[in-house]
Design a protein around this motif. Sequence first.
Motif, PDB file in Angstrom:
ATOM      1  N   SER A  15       0.843  -1.192   0.000  1.00 25.10           N
ATOM      2  CA  SER A  15       0.000   0.000   0.000  1.00 25.10           C
ATOM      3  C   SER A  15       0.874   1.235   0.000  1.00 25.10           C
ATOM      4  O   SER A  15       1.946   1.251   0.600  1.00 25.10           O
ATOM      5  CB  SER A  15      -0.896   0.031   1.242  1.00 25.10           C
ATOM      6  OG  SER A  15      -1.729  -1.095   1.248  1.00 25.10           O
ATOM      7  N   TYR A  16       0.433   2.244  -0.715  1.00 22.64           N
ATOM      8  CA  TYR A  16       1.036   3.572  -0.615  1.00 22.64           C
ATOM      9  C   TYR A  16      -0.025   4.455   0.019  1.00 22.64           C
ATOM     10  O   TYR A  16      -1.010   4.794  -0.635  1.00 22.64           O
ATOM     11  CB  TYR A  16       1.428   4.099  -1.989  1.00 22.64           C
ATOM     12  CG  TYR A  16       2.526   3.289  -2.662  1.00 22.64           C
ATOM     13  CD1 TYR A  16       3.837   3.372  -2.214  1.00 22.64           C
ATOM     14  CD2 TYR A  16       2.240   2.449  -3.730  1.00 22.64           C
ATOM     15  CE1 TYR A  16       4.846   2.635  -2.821  1.00 22.64           C
ATOM     16  CE2 TYR A  16       3.251   1.713  -4.344  1.00 22.64           C
ATOM     17  CZ  TYR A  16       4.549   1.810  -3.883  1.00 22.64           C
ATOM     18  OH  TYR A  16       5.542   1.078  -4.489  1.00 22.64           O
ATOM     19  N   VAL A  21      -2.084  -1.190  -3.637  1.00 21.22           N
ATOM     20  CA  VAL A  21      -1.631  -1.490  -5.000  1.00 21.22           C
ATOM     21  C   VAL A  21      -1.575  -2.998  -5.251  1.00 21.22           C
ATOM     22  O   VAL A  21      -1.933  -3.464  -6.323  1.00 21.22           O
ATOM     23  CB  VAL A  21      -0.258  -0.838  -5.259  1.00 21.22           C
ATOM     24  CG1 VAL A  21       0.266  -1.217  -6.623  1.00 21.22           C
ATOM     25  CG2 VAL A  21      -0.363   0.674  -5.151  1.00 21.22           C
ATOM     26  N   GLY A  42      -0.916   0.278 -14.617  1.00 19.98           N
ATOM     27  CA  GLY A  42      -1.344   0.645 -13.273  1.00 19.98           C
ATOM     28  C   GLY A  42      -1.850  -0.511 -12.427  1.00 19.98           C
ATOM     29  O   GLY A  42      -2.225  -0.314 -11.262  1.00 19.98           O
ATOM     30  N   GLY A  44      -0.148  -2.917 -11.193  1.00 19.27           N
ATOM     31  CA  GLY A  44       0.786  -3.293 -10.132  1.00 19.27           C
ATOM     32  C   GLY A  44       1.953  -4.179 -10.556  1.00 19.27           C
ATOM     33  O   GLY A  44       2.654  -4.721  -9.703  1.00 19.27           O
ATOM     34  N   THR A  47       5.373  -2.783  -9.414  1.00 22.15           N
ATOM     35  CA  THR A  47       5.405  -2.900  -7.958  1.00 22.15           C
ATOM     36  C   THR A  47       5.706  -4.340  -7.540  1.00 22.15           C
ATOM     37  O   THR A  47       6.563  -4.586  -6.690  1.00 22.15           O
ATOM     38  CB  THR A  47       4.050  -2.451  -7.361  1.00 22.15           C
ATOM     39  OG1 THR A  47       3.768  -1.139  -7.838  1.00 22.15           O
ATOM     40  CG2 THR A  47       4.090  -2.454  -5.851  1.00 22.15           C
ATOM     41  N   ASP A 217      -5.925  -5.123 -11.321  1.00 23.29           N
ATOM     42  CA  ASP A 217      -6.177  -4.367 -10.093  1.00 23.29           C
ATOM     43  C   ASP A 217      -5.495  -4.954  -8.861  1.00 23.29           C
ATOM     44  O   ASP A 217      -6.132  -5.156  -7.831  1.00 23.29           O
ATOM     45  CB  ASP A 217      -7.691  -4.293  -9.821  1.00 23.29           C
ATOM     46  CG  ASP A 217      -8.431  -3.580 -10.941  1.00 23.29           C
ATOM     47  OD1 ASP A 217      -7.786  -2.753 -11.622  1.00 23.29           O
ATOM     48  OD2 ASP A 217      -9.625  -3.866 -11.147  1.00 23.29           O
ATOM     49  N   GLY A 218      -4.208  -5.234  -8.985  1.00 23.62           N
ATOM     50  CA  GLY A 218      -3.447  -5.659  -7.809  1.00 23.62           C
ATOM     51  C   GLY A 218      -3.607  -7.107  -7.427  1.00 23.62           C
ATOM     52  O   GLY A 218      -3.204  -7.516  -6.341  1.00 23.62           O
TER      53      GLY A 218
END
Length: 222
Positions: A15-16, A21, A42, A44, A47, A217-218
């Motif tokens: 998480s940010y 994320v 986007g 993830g 990440t 979506d993560g």
Amino acid sequence: MINSGILSGVDLRKSYGSLEVLKGVSLAVDPGEFVCLVGKSGCGKTTLLSLLSGLEKPTQGRVSLDGKEITSSSEDELALFRRENVGFIFQSFNLIPTLSAWENVALPLFPMKIPQEQQRQRAMEMLEKLELGHRTGHLPSALSGGEKQRVAIARALVNRPKIIFADEPTGNLDSATGEAIMSILRRLNDEDGVAILMVTHEADLAKQADRLVRMKDGEIVA
Ligand SMILES: Nc1ncnc2c1ncn2[C@@H]1O[C@H](COP(=O)(O)OP(=O)(O)OP(=O)(O)O)[C@@H](O)[C@H]1O
Ligand SMILES: [Mg+2]
């Protein structure tokens, strides 16, 4: 089973602030396996690569890389471990503009107690292997995109890692050059047994991997 395989991430969350994320991702890579990671911008991917390679720490979850549980390592320990055991390739090549091709390749060896001549020798061998033996003294600015990426691959290999992380390594290249880079990665995977975890947007390249992992979506969805 966190220690099986070359790489294993279990229930990774990141998480940010209030932005979650990664929402509990588990992914393992076997020795010598070529895995492609795909998914919308986007979702993830970068990440996840950062967590699995030890560049960043997860908010929750564990990562084991080449038999070492890295989640509990200190920053210094991790930096050393990465330098010795992991190769990275980025979309933007990330070469140092003031260093020649061979010096860029030798960079991960600079902090090690290896005689300088031996470092140069190893960098030259890697460049030969990538058919850049005629470009060893050139600065990055004098190289084409495909040549720059081959220098970056040589740099990623110079430590003889068992796994390479690649984040859209063909993203800044035209499709023919991207295909050539993909062939090189597949050859390294086939012949030298280097495991590869690669993010790509290109379906044509992704389908050449041993396994395709899709994120949304993560989360991993397939
Ligand atoms: N350091 C950070 N601080 C805050 N938010 C971040 C940070 N890094 C990434 N994010 C956010 O996390 C989400 C996932 O980013 P990430 O870079 O992992 O996506 P990606 O799948 O690699 O996308 P792309 O395909 O565009 O490269 C995005 O919403 C991004 O804005
Ligand atoms: Mg990304």
